[in-house]
Motif scaffolding. Structure first.
Motif, PDB file in Angstrom:
ATOM      1  N   VAL A 344     -25.773 -25.070  43.518  1.00  0.00           N
ATOM      2  CA  VAL A 344     -25.735 -23.700  44.047  1.00  0.00           C
ATOM      3  C   VAL A 344     -27.087 -23.302  44.610  1.00  0.00           C
ATOM      4  O   VAL A 344     -27.183 -22.722  45.711  1.00  0.00           O
ATOM      5  CB  VAL A 344     -25.266 -22.723  42.946  1.00  0.00           C
ATOM      6  CG1 VAL A 344     -25.404 -21.283  43.424  1.00  0.00           C
ATOM      7  CG2 VAL A 344     -23.822 -23.019  42.561  1.00  0.00           C
ATOM      8  N   THR A 347     -27.606 -25.045  47.886  1.00  0.00           N
ATOM      9  CA  THR A 347     -26.820 -24.450  48.968  1.00  0.00           C
ATOM     10  C   THR A 347     -27.456 -23.164  49.469  1.00  0.00           C
ATOM     11  O   THR A 347     -27.536 -22.907  50.686  1.00  0.00           O
ATOM     12  CB  THR A 347     -25.392 -24.177  48.484  1.00  0.00           C
ATOM     13  OG1 THR A 347     -24.822 -25.408  48.010  1.00  0.00           O
ATOM     14  CG2 THR A 347     -24.534 -23.612  49.599  1.00  0.00           C
ATOM     15  N   LEU A 348     -27.884 -22.324  48.519  1.00  0.00           N
ATOM     16  CA  LEU A 348     -28.544 -21.076  48.916  1.00  0.00           C
ATOM     17  C   LEU A 348     -29.809 -21.347  49.712  1.00  0.00           C
ATOM     18  O   LEU A 348     -30.068 -20.679  50.724  1.00  0.00           O
ATOM     19  CB  LEU A 348     -28.848 -20.245  47.669  1.00  0.00           C
ATOM     20  CG  LEU A 348     -27.642 -19.662  46.926  1.00  0.00           C
ATOM     21  CD1 LEU A 348     -28.092 -18.947  45.654  1.00  0.00           C
ATOM     22  CD2 LEU A 348     -26.879 -18.702  47.815  1.00  0.00           C
ATOM     23  N   LEU A 352     -30.337 -20.139  53.547  1.00  0.00           N
ATOM     24  CA  LEU A 352     -31.471 -19.305  53.929  1.00  0.00           C
ATOM     25  C   LEU A 352     -32.319 -19.978  55.002  1.00  0.00           C
ATOM     26  O   LEU A 352     -32.802 -19.329  55.937  1.00  0.00           O
ATOM     27  CB  LEU A 352     -32.302 -18.977  52.701  1.00  0.00           C
ATOM     28  CG  LEU A 352     -31.644 -18.041  51.676  1.00  0.00           C
ATOM     29  CD1 LEU A 352     -32.536 -17.906  50.430  1.00  0.00           C
ATOM     30  CD2 LEU A 352     -31.383 -16.667  52.265  1.00  0.00           C
TER      31      LEU A 352
END
Length: 394
Positions: A344, A347-348, A352
């Motif tokens: 996670v 992915t963030l 970004l």
């Protein structure tokens, strides 16, 4: 008539002769036995050795006699039994090693003077009123350099009783407690910060004083090795491979440097998440095993903790536990959670990053718009004429 009857009873003259010989042998044996009894050594009823006993020095003395030969001293202890010492010629004393005397002892002396045996007995009792001596006496050595002794007031001791502790080494060097612990003004303990001068075993004496009555004493002989409480082992390390975890440690610092075989260790191994469920494994390892233990690596790869404490190899008087040391891997569920969290977060971070790049692209497009081109009229007219001709043909 009477003589004839006597002769008939005795029988023939041969029988009479045999009877006379038998009577003479019996009389000779009785005379010899009397002479032997007269030659045996005897003890004069008024003979006295004037035996004296000094409890401070544990020395037994008596009056010397001329022509005295070897003898024997005996101390009869209620717990140890008879303790004997030989007395050499012309010696009029014997010294015993330190024993507890508060329960009373019986002493006897036996010497030989001019082939006669002289013996005398002396009963030594604890002076003072019964029940006034200190009770529940104990000592413990901790951190290798300090010792605490404690005791309680006697059940029949008066209110003004005061106790004092004296310690005597086997070298006969005596000292008083340097720092007393008090309860309502009465000494009930002692703290020592300097154990130098103490030997392997020492004699402890607690006596007392009072204005009302005599106070009995309490004494004890203690082996310092038996009263020392060991610290936890030092430098606990754990190294794991695919099959097992090797736990190692070093022996603790003690008052005297004992070899490894004088220690035993207890290991408490627990799963880290089950410390409150009581599923611990208590394992005893003796010092001659090299201060190591191979713990099979758990199949679940769960994280474990180990803590260790120390005791004497001959007496399981355990000291304090060490701080727990963790080893092993986390559980599978925990590992998956960590993986999901990492995915996670990755992915963030990627989102970004792409957003920032796209935003920078838009900004750069606004700052640098496309340059307008010069219109080509000749090519445009030629293209228009060509389209009109195609339409006419259609």
């Amino acid at each position: 008539m009477g003589n004839a009857a006597l002769l008939r009873c005795l029988g023939s003259p041969g029988s009479l002769l045999a009877t006379v010989v038998l009577l003479s042998m019996v009389l000779d044996s009785a005379w010899l036995l009397t002479q032997e009894q007269q030659d045996l050594p005897t003890v004069k009823p008024n003979a006295s050795l004037n035996v004296k006993f000094d409890p401070q020095t544990t020395k037994l003395t008596w009056d010397c006699r001329e022509n005295a030969s070897s003898g024997e001293c005996v101390l009869i202890h209620k717990e140890k039994g008879p303790i004997k010492k030989k007395v050499k010629d012309s010696e009029c004393q014997c010294t015993f090693q330190d024993y507890s005397l508060h329960g009373g002892v019986t002493l006897t002396v036996e010497v030989h003077v001019n082939q006669r045996r002289l013996s005398e007995m002396l009963v030594y009792t604890n002076p003072g009123r019964e029940g006034t001596a200190a009770q529940n006496f104990s000592c413990v050595i901790y951190d290798a350099d300090f010792m605490n002794c404690s005791w309680a007031k006697g059940r029949a001791a008066p209110d003004d009783v005061q106790y004092f502790l004296y310690i005597r080494s086997k070298k006969r060097i005596e000292r008083e407690c340097p720092r007393y612990l008090k309860d309502s003004g009465t000494h009930v303990g002692c703290h020592l910060q300097d154990l130098s001068g103490l030997t392997s075993y020492n004699y402890f004496l607690v006596n007392g004083t009072s204005q009302e009555t005599g106070i009995q004493f309490f004494d004890s002989v203690l082996l310092l090795k038996e009263i020392e409480q060991y610290n936890p082992p030092d430098n606990i390390t754990v190294q794991c491979n695919e099959s097992h975890c090797l736990i190692r440690w070093e022996k603790p610092r003690t008052r005297q440097p004992w070899p490894n075989r004088e220690f035993q260790y207890q290991l408490d191994i627990q799963r880290r998440r089950d410390t409150s469920s009581g599923r611990s494994q208590l394992i005893v390892v003796f010092g001659d095993s090299g201060n190591r233990y191979n713990f099979p690596k758990p199949g679940s790869k769960a994280k474990h903790t180990v803590k260790i404490r120390t005791a004497d190899a001959r007496k399981a008087h355990w000291g304090a536990w060490s701080q727990p040391v963790e080893f092993g891997s986390e559980e599978t569920g925990s590992s998956l959670v960590h993986i999901y969290v990492l995915v996670v977060l990755g992915t963030l971070v990627c989102g970004l990053t792409l957003g920032c790049l796209f935003k920078r692209f838009l900004k750069s497009h606004r700052l640098f718009p496309p340059v307008p081109q010069i219109k080509d009229k000749l090519n445009d007219n030629h293209q228009v004429d060509h389209e009109e001709r195609r339409n006419l043909l259609l």
